[in-house]
Design a protein around this motif. Structure first.
Motif: not given
Ligand SMILES: Nc1ncnc2c1ncn2[C@@H]1O[C@H](COP(=O)(O)OP(=O)(O)O)[C@@H](O)[C@H]1O
Ligand SMILES: [Mg+2]
Length: 409
Positions: A174-191
């Motif tokens: 069972x795999x869980x992925x945790x992504x952490x970002x300092x860049x607030x606009x990063x999420x919007x750039x994801x597909x």
């Protein structure tokens, strides 16, 4: 010869190391709401269910990494006493890793024994992913934490990991992925497809306000400094500076460390406000040095032009005056000059960075305004940061005489 004996100096610090970057405090103060959201996002793990994928975001220094360490430690402690739960976590900082390929190799090597490591290049991507699934499938539940994930330029792994089970790449894990970002606009750039899988649960960490920073600093002070080593106004001052800058706890702690060092070097019995102010200037000048080193050629030439006036004691000066010198510097070194408007935008940029000042003056009866520019920093510091440009372009007479005066003093 002077005395170069070392002796322990412990007037100020009790444990200076806890002010350093790599220390994780026992308790996090002022983050209850965020911790509770994060905690409930992790809850399926302890129930031995499929973990949620979690996306954590917020500016630098707001406690994302600390909160992750804090909760994972507790999660792993709790998991140890649950007999059918086989939990494993890999935490990777992606700073310096540019591709999914490199991240995959790093995860594999973290899970493999030293004699089975694979190199950063050489295998086809599909082979590397196959190795990865084989490693991951050895665990009951595995959490993959990609800290500072915004450094990774492609989203292949972020797409593949959440689908590994459905696609049959792993059968039991069972795999869980945790992504952490300092860049607030990063999420919007994801597909869209990556967004929907990675950001199943989201936790936002807002900047700290002065009150919260004060609590963080008070907590850290108790372990770092001796009793009464700080005068009363030191923590509020560091907290206020920190909140004004960007609500970054790392910066505020760093300021306190620097102030402590200055006080210790002076053999002062206590850290006081002047130490904090001095520390603030030191950290700022480090920042300016880094900032100037990243400027484009013409921004530096513009700064160089202004600096020559400062060296002659003629600042503040107007933009047309700076322009004449700028043009002269360009022509003497065979560089095509920018238009006045473009040079002007470099002046604005330098002003925004805080390297130079620009004060508006009314032109009196004739009306209109002009801006007078000057250096916001010590001339010596600026010429030091411009050393490469000065080497290339040639030393201007004004700078030469400034340097001469310095060495004669
Ligand atoms: N709520 C808090 N309580 C105590 N220390 C904190 C808190 N938030 C941040 N810190 C400290 O501030 C520094 C930066 O935090 P960190 O978690 O690394 O920030 P981020 O990962 O968001 O950039 C670390 O030294 C951390 O221990
Ligand atoms: Mg971090």
């Amino acid at each position: 010869m002077g005395s170069f004996e070392f002796s322990q100096s412990n007037q100020i610090f009790k444990n200076r190391d806890v002010l350093r970057e790599d220390y994780t405090p026992e308790e996090l103060v002022g983050r209850d709401e965020e911790l509770s959201e994060y905690h409930s996002a992790l809850q399926p793990v302890i129930n031995n269910e499929l973990p949620s994928n979690i996306f954590l975001y917020g500016k630098s220094g707001v406690g994302k990494t600390a909160a992750t360490r804090f909760l994972l430690d507790r999660l792993q402690d709790a998991a140890r006493s649950i007999h059918d739960l086989d939990l494993h976590a890999v935490r990777i900082n992606c700073d310096g890793l540019n591709t999914s390929y490199q991240v995959a190799v790093t995860i594999i090597n973290r899970l493999r024994s030293p004699e089975d490591q694979i190199p950063m290049t050489g295998y086809p991507q599909s082979k590397v992913y196959q190795f990865l699934w084989e490693e991951l499938d050895q665990y009951g539940t595995i959490l993959i934490i990609l800290d500072e994930v915004d450094h990774v330029n492609d989203d292949s792994l972020l797409y593949q990991i959440p689908r590994a089970r459905d696609n049959g790449y792993v059968t039991s894990a069972k795999i869980g992925l945790i992504g952490i970002s300092n860049d607030l606009s990063y999420r919007e750039g994801l597909s869209a497809k990556v967004q929907s899988s990675l950001c199943e649960k989201e936790v936002y960490f807002p900047p700290y306000d002065a009150g919260e920073l004060r609590k963080v600093l008070e907590q850290r002070t108790q372990v770092a400094f001796r009793d009464d080593a700080l005068s009363e106004d030191v923590i509020p001052l560091c907290a206020a500076y920190g909140a004004k800058d960007s609500g970054d706890a790392r910066q505020a702690i760093n300021l306190l460390l620097e102030a402590g060092d200055i006080a210790r070097n002076e053999n002062a019995p206590q850290v006081t406000k002047p130490h904090v102010d001095q520390a603030k200037r030191k950290l700022e000048s480090d920042q300016i040095t880094t900032g100037v080193s990243k400027l484009t050629e013409h921004a530096r030439l513009t700064l160089y032009a202004l600096t020559t006036f400062a060296a002659d004691g003629e600042t503040p000066v107007t933009s047309p005056t700076i322009r004449e010198r700028y043009l002269a510097l360009c022509s003497s070194s065979g560089i095509d000059p920018l238009s006045h408007r473009q040079m002007q935008s470099h002046l604005s940029e330098l002003k925004m960075m805080g390297v130079i000042t620009g004060k508006e003056r009314n032109l009196g009866r004739r009306g209109g305004k002009k801006v007078l520019y000057g250096l916001n920093y010590d001339l010596g510091l600026i010429t030091e940061t411009l050393a490469d440009t000065i080497d290339e372009i040639g030393v201007h007479r004004s700078i030469q005489s400034f340097a001469k005066n310095c060495s004669e003093q």
